[in-house]
Design a protein around this motif. Structure first.
Motif, mmCIF file in Angstrom:
data_model
loop_
_atom_site.group_PDB
_atom_site.id
_atom_site.type_symbol
_atom_site.label_atom_id
_atom_site.label_comp_id
_atom_site.label_asym_id
_atom_site.label_seq_id
_atom_site.Cartn_x
_atom_site.Cartn_y
_atom_site.Cartn_z
ATOM 1 N N LEU A 7 0.832 -1.198 0.000
ATOM 2 C CA LEU A 7 0.000 0.000 0.000
ATOM 3 C C LEU A 7 0.867 1.249 0.000
ATOM 4 O O LEU A 7 0.591 2.220 -0.725
ATOM 5 C CB LEU A 7 -0.920 0.013 1.228
ATOM 6 N N TRP A 38 -7.660 6.592 8.678
ATOM 7 C CA TRP A 38 -6.304 6.707 8.127
ATOM 8 C C TRP A 38 -5.306 5.931 8.989
ATOM 9 O O TRP A 38 -4.408 5.268 8.470
ATOM 10 C CB TRP A 38 -5.879 8.168 8.028
ATOM 11 N N GLU A 69 -5.926 3.321 10.708
ATOM 12 C CA GLU A 69 -6.132 1.900 10.441
ATOM 13 C C GLU A 69 -5.504 1.502 9.098
ATOM 14 O O GLU A 69 -4.865 0.455 8.992
ATOM 15 C CB GLU A 69 -7.643 1.601 10.420
ATOM 16 N N LEU A 70 -5.649 2.352 8.112
ATOM 17 C CA LEU A 70 -5.032 2.070 6.809
ATOM 18 C C LEU A 70 -3.513 2.052 6.930
ATOM 19 O O LEU A 70 -2.838 1.165 6.390
ATOM 20 C CB LEU A 70 -5.464 3.133 5.793
ATOM 21 N N ARG A 113 -1.766 1.284 9.402
ATOM 22 C CA ARG A 113 -1.332 0.080 10.128
ATOM 23 C C ARG A 113 -1.028 -1.087 9.179
ATOM 24 O O ARG A 113 -0.186 -1.928 9.477
ATOM 25 C CB ARG A 113 -2.423 -0.309 11.137
ATOM 26 N N PHE A 114 -1.696 -1.095 8.040
ATOM 27 C CA PHE A 114 -1.495 -2.166 7.062
ATOM 28 C C PHE A 114 -0.692 -1.694 5.846
ATOM 29 O O PHE A 114 -0.703 -2.335 4.798
ATOM 30 C CB PHE A 114 -2.856 -2.697 6.585
ATOM 31 N N ASN A 173 1.502 -4.092 3.911
ATOM 32 C CA ASN A 173 0.854 -5.278 3.357
ATOM 33 C C ASN A 173 0.807 -5.196 1.833
ATOM 34 O O ASN A 173 0.781 -4.102 1.253
ATOM 35 C CB ASN A 173 -0.570 -5.404 3.891
ATOM 36 N N ARG A 178 -10.229 -7.983 2.836
ATOM 37 C CA ARG A 178 -8.942 -7.624 3.440
ATOM 38 C C ARG A 178 -9.186 -6.677 4.616
ATOM 39 O O ARG A 178 -10.111 -5.850 4.575
ATOM 40 C CB ARG A 178 -8.046 -6.937 2.397
ATOM 41 N N TRP A 193 -7.924 -3.980 5.626
ATOM 42 C CA TRP A 193 -7.809 -2.532 5.422
ATOM 43 C C TRP A 193 -8.858 -1.972 4.474
ATOM 44 O O TRP A 193 -8.959 -0.750 4.288
ATOM 45 C CB TRP A 193 -6.416 -2.161 4.927
ATOM 46 N N TRP A 194 -9.645 -2.813 3.828
ATOM 47 C CA TRP A 194 -10.619 -2.332 2.844
ATOM 48 C C TRP A 194 -11.668 -1.423 3.469
ATOM 49 O O TRP A 194 -12.075 -0.432 2.856
ATOM 50 C CB TRP A 194 -11.295 -3.516 2.158
ATOM 51 N N ALA A 243 -11.376 0.572 6.017
ATOM 52 C CA ALA A 243 -10.771 1.890 6.258
ATOM 53 C C ALA A 243 -10.660 2.673 4.950
ATOM 54 O O ALA A 243 -10.937 3.879 4.904
ATOM 55 C CB ALA A 243 -9.404 1.730 6.907
ATOM 56 N N ALA A 244 -10.249 1.996 3.873
ATOM 57 C CA ALA A 244 -10.139 2.664 2.572
ATOM 58 C C ALA A 244 -11.504 3.141 2.095
ATOM 59 O O ALA A 244 -11.640 4.239 1.540
ATOM 60 C CB ALA A 244 -9.509 1.721 1.559
#
Length: 598
Positions: free
Chosen positions: A8, A117, A119-120, A122-123, A126, A139, A141-142, A144-145
């Motif tokens: 990401l 943001w 949370e995003l 954090r991954f 990935n 997934r 992070w989806w 959060a996106a």
């Protein structure tokens, strides 16, 4: 082989290789302090258009967007990313706060945004993409996106449009950059600071009600391809007001179609066979209108040509009141004649839009280039309050290939060998669309013949932006419900929901009728809208033009995650069509010739 190590962070870095402006940097600039762009991605961008570019790009490239679904009891699966009403309400409220209604400065990012943001982030290391299986779950992070995309989309409401007397802080900041770009480069094809070699971001008009695509996730912003593939140039409604009263956004739009030329001679098609091949080049040598280089010939006949056009407009106005727009089909005029029409029309009360196919164009240096172009001009108030025209031209994206069936259908055998396939001899240097904002709330664009039939690259732009009205300029036969223009118009009427108007010349229509291979037809145009209505548009035997009345209609649309736009969209519907007849029309024009001098 796919590289699963592409993360990401790698994707965000590709979008913003030098960083972006965050809220701390924005505040520092307001205070006159130097501040570098933010590069660590710990904090989100301060502009909604940049946040949208990131979130939409990640969901698109990862495939996460097609897992998203609004909550419906008992209808979801383990692979669905279900969005409930509580989440939607939270995102809408966060977008409203971040929008900055009536504020001069951008508000700080709301908590829902910063939490998503975080949370995003954090991954961030990935992989962006992972192959799925039949048991794959969303997934982590989806969500959060999706939250970030929705908040950014809500914060960008009305961007690029003229809504009310005060702009939100988010819209105002993006539009300052937009108008600076227009003054510098004359056109703008992205409102985001993201690398335009990766993506472009523009406002949009319609949200598709069918399909499962990324464009189904937003009401106000569109993620478009990189500038090297194709560009959509956005022309916002001018902020400078004129002395003329403003036209209500929901008022009828009266549009006249003049199907020039009325006669087309076979010798207008000029062929150049390729050596030792079964194909050749052809170009159209228009006998109905002089080229932009033939200024003396244009001078001799333009006054009579204008008298004819003005007579058509006046006749139409006697029936419907104000005429707001005028359309000519593909290759009807030269660029010089088009600009002279603009000069005449700029003082016509209530006139708004002129569209025509032109067979040559002029660059900023004044050089004339032959080809196949769409010219569009919107009547705007200038800085001095006087009316002028914002003129834009763009070239056709695909060459027409004439084969035996068309040579016979249009009786062109005296000019083109039917044993060969003939390709239109035009250069394709740039692939772009011009999108004009009309009446502050609606959008219009043009397609040229083959552009309507070919799905790439321009239709990705059309579907992403969702213009309220698409005008397809054709050099074609009768516009019937069972022919190709109707099929392809249906595609755009369903997704994104645009109303599509196709127009062709009376001359080529009559050549087709004269062969008597097919039933005679007077259908110079066709209308298709999002209600499923398809209307064939007839030119009466004694008429020189056709007047159409379009009614902008407020509708409500929902995104794939379930957010409503509260009837913030418009669908343009056909509510009237009438012949336009003038007394003693110019015989040379009706015979497909340029008028003689007075």
């Amino acid at each position: 082989m796919a590289d699963d190590r592409y993360s990401l962070f790698d994707a965000i870095r590709a979008l913003f290789p030098t960083g972006y402006l965050d809220y701390q940097g924005y505040q520092a600039r307001l205070e006159g302090k130097p501040r570098n762009l933010h590069k660590s991605f710990v904090r989100p961008p301060c502009q909604a258009v940049d946040l949208f570019a990131i979130a939409a790009f990640l969901l698109h490239r990862s495939g996460g967007y097609h897992h998203i679904s609004p909550m419906v009891d008992g209808a979801s699966t383990s692979a669905s990313l279900v969005i409930d009403e509580s989440s939607r309400s939270q995102w809408i409220e966060a977008g409203r706060k971040w929008r900055g209604e009536g504020e001069d400065a951008l508000p700080a990012p709301p908590k829902a945004l910063t939490d998503a943001w975080r949370e995003l982030f954090r991954f961030g290391r990935n992989p962006l993409f992972l192959s799925s299986s039949g048991k794959s779950r969303p997934r982590p992070w989806w969500r959060a996106a999706m939250a970030l995309l929705a908040i950014a989309d809500e914060a960008a409401r009305d961007l690029g449009f003229e809504q009310g007397s005060e702009k939100s802080a988010q819209a105002a900041m993006a539009e300052v950059a937009m108008r600076d770009s227009i003054q510098r480069d004359r056109k703008v094809y992205t409102v985001s600071n993201a690398s335009n070699d990766q993506v472009c971001v523009l406002p949009k008009s319609r949200t598709p009600k069918v399909g499962c695509t990324l464009r189904s996730l937003s009401h106000n912003l569109s993620l478009l391809p990189s500038r090297g593939l194709a560009r959509a140039f956005w022309s916002p409604h001018p902020q400078i007001r004129s002395a003329e009263p403003a036209v209500a956004a929901a008022s009828p739009f009266n549009l006249i179609v003049i199907p020039l030329p009325y006669q087309v001679q076979a010798k207008a098609f000029k062929g150049t066979p390729a050596k030792e091949a079964s194909w050749g080049w052809f170009h159209v040598d228009p006998h109905w209108c002089p080229s932009s280089e033939d200024v003396d010939i244009i001078d001799e006949g333009f006054d009579q040509f204008w008298q004819f056009v003005e007579g058509v407009l006046d006749s139409g106005a006697r029936d419907v009141g104000t005429v707001h727009g005028l359309i000519f089909p593909e290759a009807a005029l030269s660029y010089e004649v088009f600009t002279r029409l603009c000069d005449k029309l700029k003082d016509r009360q209530g006139f708004e839009l002129l569209v025509s196919g032109v067979f040559d164009s002029q660059n900023q240096g004044g050089d004339i280039r032959p080809g196949n172009f769409a010219a569009m001009a919107r009547r705007d108030p200038g800085r001095d309050g006087k009316m002028t025209f914002n003129i834009s031209t763009r070239e056709k994206h695909h060459r027409w290939r004439i084969e035996k069936s068309q040579i016979e259908a249009y009786a062109l055998g005296s000019s083109l060998d039917s044993s060969r396939g003939w390709w239109e001899q035009i250069d394709i240097l740039n692939r772009s669309l011009d999108v004009f904002v009309l009446r502050g709330v609606a959008t219009v664009t043009t397609l040229i013949c083959e552009d309507l039939a070919r799905s790439d690259p321009c239709q990705e732009l059309v579907r992403g932006i969702g213009p309220n009205l698409v005008i397809a300029l054709l050099m074609d036969g009768p516009q019937l419900k069972d022919r190709w223009p109707a099929r392809y118009a249906t595609v755009l009427a369903e997704d994104p929901g645009s109303s599509v108007l196709t127009v062709t010349s009376a001359g080529l229509l009559r050549r087709s009728n004269d062969t008597r291979q097919f039933p005679a037809s007077d259908k110079i145009g066709l209308w298709r809208d999002d209600t499923g209505r398809t209307s064939e548009l007839s030119l009466a035997p004694s008429a020189q033009a056709l007047c159409l009345t379009l009614q902008p209609t407020a509708i409500q649309e929902r995104t794939l995650d379930g957010r409503a736009d509260n009837t913030g969209s418009q669908s343009w519907r056909l509510t009237g069509m009438a012949p336009v007849i003038i007394r003693d029309p110019n015989k040379r024009i009706m015979d497909g010739q340029w008028p003689d001098g007075v």
